[in-house]
Design a protein around this motif. Structure first.
Motif, PDB file in Angstrom:
ATOM      1  N   ALA A  73      94.273 -52.679 -22.314  1.00 23.22           N
ATOM      2  CA  ALA A  73      94.543 -53.761 -23.262  1.00 23.22           C
ATOM      3  C   ALA A  73      94.423 -55.124 -22.590  1.00 23.22           C
ATOM      4  O   ALA A  73      93.854 -56.065 -23.161  1.00 23.22           O
ATOM      5  N   ASN A  74      94.954 -55.255 -21.371  1.00 21.99           N
ATOM      6  CA  ASN A  74      94.829 -56.523 -20.646  1.00 21.99           C
ATOM      7  C   ASN A  74      93.369 -56.842 -20.335  1.00 21.99           C
ATOM      8  O   ASN A  74      92.927 -57.990 -20.458  1.00 21.99           O
ATOM      9  N   GLY A  75      92.621 -55.813 -19.927  1.00 25.14           N
ATOM     10  CA  GLY A  75      91.197 -56.035 -19.686  1.00 25.14           C
ATOM     11  C   GLY A  75      90.462 -56.422 -20.947  1.00 25.14           C
ATOM     12  O   GLY A  75      89.554 -57.270 -20.917  1.00 25.14           O
ATOM     13  N   THR A  76      90.854 -55.829 -22.064  1.00 23.01           N
ATOM     14  CA  THR A  76      90.219 -56.132 -23.346  1.00 23.01           C
ATOM     15  C   THR A  76      90.448 -57.581 -23.748  1.00 23.01           C
ATOM     16  O   THR A  76      89.519 -58.278 -24.189  1.00 23.01           O
ATOM     17  N   VAL A  77      91.696 -58.054 -23.625  1.00 29.72           N
ATOM     18  CA  VAL A  77      92.005 -59.435 -23.986  1.00 29.72           C
ATOM     19  C   VAL A  77      91.184 -60.403 -23.140  1.00 29.72           C
ATOM     20  O   VAL A  77      90.606 -61.373 -23.657  1.00 29.72           O
ATOM     21  N   ALA A  78      91.110 -60.149 -21.825  1.00 24.06           N
ATOM     22  CA  ALA A  78      90.346 -61.042 -20.949  1.00 24.06           C
ATOM     23  C   ALA A  78      88.868 -61.045 -21.316  1.00 24.06           C
ATOM     24  O   ALA A  78      88.254 -62.103 -21.485  1.00 24.06           O
ATOM     25  N   ALA A  79      88.275 -59.857 -21.469  1.00 21.96           N
ATOM     26  CA  ALA A  79      86.831 -59.771 -21.717  1.00 21.96           C
ATOM     27  C   ALA A  79      86.450 -60.298 -23.097  1.00 21.96           C
ATOM     28  O   ALA A  79      85.477 -61.055 -23.243  1.00 21.96           O
ATOM     29  N   ARG A  94      80.726 -55.536 -28.046  1.00 18.88           N
ATOM     30  CA  ARG A  94      80.457 -54.408 -27.154  1.00 18.88           C
ATOM     31  C   ARG A  94      81.661 -54.104 -26.274  1.00 18.88           C
ATOM     32  O   ARG A  94      81.949 -52.932 -25.976  1.00 18.88           O
ATOM     33  N   TYR A  95      82.389 -55.128 -25.858  1.00 22.49           N
ATOM     34  CA  TYR A  95      83.601 -54.878 -25.080  1.00 22.49           C
ATOM     35  C   TYR A  95      84.686 -54.223 -25.945  1.00 22.49           C
ATOM     36  O   TYR A  95      85.475 -53.416 -25.444  1.00 22.49           O
ATOM     37  N   VAL A  96      84.725 -54.569 -27.212  1.00 24.11           N
ATOM     38  CA  VAL A  96      85.658 -53.894 -28.120  1.00 24.11           C
ATOM     39  C   VAL A  96      85.321 -52.406 -28.186  1.00 24.11           C
ATOM     40  O   VAL A  96      86.194 -51.535 -28.045  1.00 24.11           O
ATOM     41  N   GLY A  97      84.032 -52.100 -28.392  1.00 27.69           N
ATOM     42  CA  GLY A  97      83.617 -50.704 -28.458  1.00 27.69           C
ATOM     43  C   GLY A  97      83.899 -49.963 -27.162  1.00 27.69           C
ATOM     44  O   GLY A  97      84.398 -48.834 -27.170  1.00 27.69           O
ATOM     45  N   LEU A  98      83.592 -50.596 -26.029  1.00 31.23           N
ATOM     46  CA  LEU A  98      83.834 -49.981 -24.731  1.00 31.23           C
ATOM     47  C   LEU A  98      85.326 -49.708 -24.528  1.00 31.23           C
ATOM     48  O   LEU A  98      85.709 -48.633 -24.035  1.00 31.23           O
ATOM     49  N   SER A  99      86.174 -50.651 -24.906  1.00 31.05           N
ATOM     50  CA  SER A  99      87.620 -50.495 -24.725  1.00 31.05           C
ATOM     51  C   SER A  99      88.166 -49.345 -25.563  1.00 31.05           C
ATOM     52  O   SER A  99      88.991 -48.551 -25.082  1.00 31.05           O
ATOM     53  N   LEU A 100      87.711 -49.248 -26.807  1.00 29.43           N
ATOM     54  CA  LEU A 100      88.195 -48.171 -27.674  1.00 29.43           C
ATOM     55  C   LEU A 100      87.721 -46.808 -27.165  1.00 29.43           C
ATOM     56  O   LEU A 100      88.498 -45.832 -27.158  1.00 29.43           O
ATOM     57  N   VAL A 101      86.469 -46.730 -26.739  1.00 26.81           N
ATOM     58  CA  VAL A 101      85.956 -45.463 -26.198  1.00 26.81           C
ATOM     59  C   VAL A 101      86.709 -45.089 -24.931  1.00 26.81           C
ATOM     60  O   VAL A 101      87.121 -43.928 -24.744  1.00 26.81           O
ATOM     61  N   LEU A 102      86.915 -46.064 -24.053  1.00 27.91           N
ATOM     62  CA  LEU A 102      87.609 -45.816 -22.794  1.00 27.91           C
ATOM     63  C   LEU A 102      89.059 -45.401 -23.034  1.00 27.91           C
ATOM     64  O   LEU A 102      89.554 -44.436 -22.433  1.00 27.91           O
ATOM     65  N   GLY A 103      89.745 -46.125 -23.927  1.00 29.35           N
ATOM     66  CA  GLY A 103      91.135 -45.798 -24.217  1.00 29.35           C
ATOM     67  C   GLY A 103      91.287 -44.419 -24.830  1.00 29.35           C
ATOM     68  O   GLY A 103      92.179 -43.642 -24.454  1.00 29.35           O
ATOM     69  N   VAL A 158      92.695 -56.168 -29.228  1.00 23.84           N
ATOM     70  CA  VAL A 158      91.434 -56.712 -29.770  1.00 23.84           C
ATOM     71  C   VAL A 158      91.732 -57.842 -30.748  1.00 23.84           C
ATOM     72  O   VAL A 158      91.124 -58.924 -30.678  1.00 23.84           O
ATOM     73  N   PHE A 159      92.672 -57.611 -31.653  1.00 23.41           N
ATOM     74  CA  PHE A 159      92.989 -58.650 -32.643  1.00 23.41           C
ATOM     75  C   PHE A 159      93.577 -59.883 -31.978  1.00 23.41           C
ATOM     76  O   PHE A 159      93.270 -61.018 -32.368  1.00 23.41           O
ATOM     77  N   ARG A 160      94.432 -59.683 -30.966  1.00 29.35           N
ATOM     78  CA  ARG A 160      94.985 -60.840 -30.256  1.00 29.35           C
ATOM     79  C   ARG A 160      93.875 -61.639 -29.604  1.00 29.35           C
ATOM     80  O   ARG A 160      93.859 -62.874 -29.652  1.00 29.35           O
ATOM     81  N   ALA A 161      92.937 -60.952 -28.964  1.00 28.60           N
ATOM     82  CA  ALA A 161      91.840 -61.647 -28.284  1.00 28.60           C
ATOM     83  C   ALA A 161      91.009 -62.459 -29.260  1.00 28.60           C
ATOM     84  O   ALA A 161      90.443 -63.496 -28.901  1.00 28.60           O
ATOM     85  N   LYS A 162      90.931 -61.989 -30.514  1.00 30.79           N
ATOM     86  CA  LYS A 162      90.165 -62.704 -31.538  1.00 30.79           C
ATOM     87  C   LYS A 162      91.012 -63.755 -32.261  1.00 30.79           C
ATOM     88  O   LYS A 162      90.574 -64.341 -33.244  1.00 30.79           O
ATOM     89  N   LYS A 163      92.241 -63.946 -31.779  1.00 31.28           N
ATOM     90  CA  LYS A 163      93.195 -64.880 -32.390  1.00 31.28           C
ATOM     91  C   LYS A 163      93.619 -64.452 -33.792  1.00 31.28           C
ATOM     92  O   LYS A 163      94.148 -65.262 -34.554  1.00 31.28           O
ATOM     93  N   GLN A 164      93.429 -63.193 -34.140  1.00 36.20           N
ATOM     94  CA  GLN A 164      93.871 -62.670 -35.429  1.00 36.20           C
ATOM     95  C   GLN A 164      95.271 -62.078 -35.263  1.00 36.20           C
ATOM     96  O   GLN A 164      95.494 -60.875 -35.405  1.00 36.20           O
ATOM     97  N   VAL A 165      96.246 -62.949 -34.968  1.00 33.77           N
ATOM     98  CA  VAL A 165      97.574 -62.471 -34.603  1.00 33.77           C
ATOM     99  C   VAL A 165      98.366 -61.946 -35.801  1.00 33.77           C
ATOM    100  O   VAL A 165      99.399 -61.294 -35.616  1.00 33.77           O
ATOM    101  N   MET A 166      97.904 -62.214 -37.012  1.00 29.60           N
ATOM    102  CA  MET A 166      98.595 -61.674 -38.178  1.00 29.60           C
ATOM    103  C   MET A 166      98.333 -60.183 -38.339  1.00 29.60           C
ATOM    104  O   MET A 166      99.148 -59.462 -38.920  1.00 29.60           O
TER     105      MET A 166
END
Length: 471
Positions: A73-79, A94-103, A158-166
Motif C-alpha cells: 500500500a505504501n509503495g502504491t501511494v508513492a508510485a 499500470r501501477y494500480v494493476g501491478l499493486s492489485l496483482v501483487l497484493g 489507490v484511492f488515497r493516491a488519486k486524492k479520492q479520499v471519500m
C-alpha cells in the motif's frame, strides 16, 4: 517571476485549506476503523473472557500477517501519486494493476503458509486449552479473509493516491455498519438473527470487509481499473516492479520492527519487580485511550504522503518539502489541542475502562507521559508519511528501528528495572525515545536528499542511469 523548475501546468502551492479537505475524510475513516475494533472487543467481552482474549490476541497477531499489505500500500501511494502528479495516467493505471496483482498473489501465498502452519502457530502462542475453540475458529476465518483484507487495504491506498479520499470513507463506513450489525446480531442473537456467539463475531468481520471491498472494486471497475487492459504486460511489470519493491520492503521491515518492539516492551513491563500485572493492565487501558488521540495524526500521515507524492511527480521538490512541513504543523497542533483537552480528565478517562484503583493509576501515569510526547510522536509520524510519499521509506526504517531497539527498549530496561523499579521508568523511556526519533526524523527531512527516491519524469526510452523508466 518564478525561477524554479516548476512546470506551468503543475499543481499550485498546497495551503492549509487544501490539506484539511484531504485530511478530514480520512480522520472519519480512521474513526470508523476504530469503531469496528471497539465493537468487536465490546461484544467479545460480553461473550466471555476466553472469547475476548482470543479476539485480542488474534487482532495483534494479524498485524504480522498484514505487514506485506501495508508495505505494498505504501509503495502504491508513492508510485501512483507521483505518476499522477507527473501527468502520467497510463503509468499510474499500470501501477494500480501491478499493486492489485501483487497484493492478491502474496495474500494467497501467506494464506497457504498460514493454513499449513495453523497448529504450530497456536502452539507457539501458548493458547490455553479453554481458548482453543474460539481461538481456532476465529483464526481460520481471519486466515481465509487475508486475500480480501489485502485487496481492501491496497484498493484504499489507490484511492488515497488519486486524492479520492471519500471512497475509503464510504467503503469503511459500509464495513462498519455491516460489522456492528453482525457483532450484535449474530454475536448476541439480537434483531431476530441467529445467536452464533464467537462464530458470529468472526463471520461479521468477514462479511464487513467483503462489503467494503465489493464497494471499492465496483468503483475501480467503473473507472476502468479492473479490465484486462488494466493489467500491465509482463515486460512492463519487470520494469515497474523494482520501484514498488524499493519503497515496499523498508516499509514492511519497519512494521515488523515496530510491532516486535512493542511485544518486547510488553515483556519488559511484565517482568517488572513490583506491580507488573497492574502495569500491564494499565498499559492496555492507556493504549486504548491513546489510540483515539492518534486517529487524526494517522490521517495527516496519509495526507502528507499523498501531497508530497503529487508534488514530487510534478517536479516541485521545494513545494513537496514545504507541504510536508505544513501538514506536520497542522496535524501536530490538532493533536496537541486534543491532548491538552484530555489532560485534566486522565484519571476519569482511565476509570471508564477499569474499576481497579491500581490499574487506573497506572493507566493515568502511562497517559501523562505519552500525552507529553505528542508533539514528538505526531510530528515524527507525519514526516514518516511525507517520506513514504516520496518513496524514501529507507530513511523511515533507518530512524525508527534504532529509536526503538537501541533507545526505547534498553532505556526501559534500565529505568524500569534498575533505576526506578516500577512502570514509570518504562513510560519515561517511551517519552525519551519519541523525542529522539522525532529529532532524527526532522534532521533527515531537513538535511537529507530524500527527494532523490522519487521516480524520474523521463519518458520511455530516455536514459535514467542505465534503465528507461516505465510508462
Amino acid at each position: 517571476m518564478r525561477t524554479s523548475n516548476t512546470s506551468a501546468t503543475g499543481p499550485r502551492a498546497v495551503g492549509f485549506a487544501s490539506i484539511w479537505r484531504l485530511a478530514w475524510p480520512q480522520i472519519l475513516t480512521m474513526f470508523l476503523y476504530f469503531l469496528i475494533g471497539l465493537a468487536d472487543v465490546y461484544v467479545a467481552g460480553l461473550l466471555g473472557r476466553e472469547v475476548q482474549a482470543s479476539m485480542g490476541m488474534l487482532t495483534q497477531a494479524m498485524f504480522f500477517f498484514m505487514v506485506l499489505a501495508t508495505a505494498v500500500a505504501n509503495g502504491t501511494v508513492a508510485a501512483v501519486s507521483q505518476s499522477l502528479g507527473a501527468g502520467r495516467p497510463v503509468r499510474a493505471m499500470r501501477y494500480v494493476g501491478l499493486s492489485l496483482v501483487l497484493g492478491g498473489t502474496m495474500s494467497l501465498i501467506i494464506l497457504g503458509f498460514g493454513l499449513a502452519g495453523r497448529d504450530l502457530f497456536v502452539s507457539l502462542l501458548r493458547v490455553p486449552a479453554a481458548m482453543h475453540a474460539p481461538f481456532g475458529y476465529i483464526l481460520d476465518v481471519f486466515l481465509l479473509l487475508l486475500p480480501i483484507h489485502y485487496l481492501f487495504i491496497i484498493s484504499n491506498a489507490v484511492f488515497r493516491a488519486k486524492k479520492q479520499v471519500m471512497a475509503p470513507l464510504v467503503g469503511w463506513g459500509l464495513a462498519a455498519v455491516v460489522n456492528v450489525i453482525g457483532d450484535f446480531g449474530l454475536g448476541l442473537g439480537l434483531w431476530g438473527l441467529p445467536d452464533m456467539g464467537y462464530k458470529g463475531l468472526a463471520i461479521s468481520t468477514f462479511a464487513s470487509l467483503c462489503a467494503g471491498l465489493a464497494f471499492n472494486l465496483l468503483l475501480l471497475w467503473r473507472e476502468g481499473f479492473l479490465s484486462l487492459s488494466a493489467i500491465p504486460p509482463w515486460r512492463w511489470m519487470r520494469r515497474g516492479f523494482p520501484y514498488l519493491f524499493k519503497v515496499a520492503w523498508p516499509s514492511g521491515l519497519m512494521q515488523i520492527v515496530w510491532h516486535s518492539g512493542y511485544l518486547v516492551l510488553y515483556g519488559i513491563t511484565a517482568s517488572l519487580p513490583v506491580g507488573s500485572v497492574e502495569a500491564l493492565a494499565g498499559m492496555a487501558v492507556g493504549v486504548r485511550i491513546e489510540s483515539i488521540l492518534f486517529l487524526p495524526p494517522m490521517a495527516f500521515n496519509f495526507t502528507a504522503g499523498i501531497l508530497v507524492g503529487h508534488s514530487l511527480g510534478a517536479d516541485r521538490p521545494d513545494e513537496a518539502k514545504r507541504t510536508g512541513y505544513r501538514v506536520a504543523l497542522l496535524g501536530t497542533l490538532l493533536a496537541v489541542l486534543l491532548g491538552a483537552a484530555l489532560w485534566p480528565f486522565l484519571d476519569q478517562a482511565a476509570g471508564l475502562l477499569t474499576h481497579e484503583e491500581e490499574v487506573r493509576l497506572q493507566a493515568a501515569s502511562y497517559l501523562r507521559y505519552n500525552i507529553l510526547a505528542i508533539p514528538f510522536t505526531v510530528s515524527g509520524l507525519i514526516l514518516i508519511g511525507a517520506l513514504a510519499g516520496a518513496g524514501a521509506t529507507l530513511y523511515n526504517m533507518a530512524v525508527t528501528g534504532p529509536s526503538i531497539w537501541l533507545v526505547r527498549l534498553p532505556l526501559a530496561l534500565v529505568l524500569g528495572h534498575m533505576v526506578l523499579g516500577r512502570a514509570e521508568g518504562i513510560w519515561m523511556a517511551m517519552l525519551v525515545s519519541q523525542a529522539i526519533q522525532a529529532t532524527a526524523m526532522l534532521y533527515v527531512y531537513q538535511f537529507k536528499d530524500w527527494r532523490r527516491f522519487a521516480m524520474p519524469r523521463t519518458r520511455p526510452g530516455a536514459v535514467v542511469g542505465t534503465k528507461p523508466t516505465p510508462s
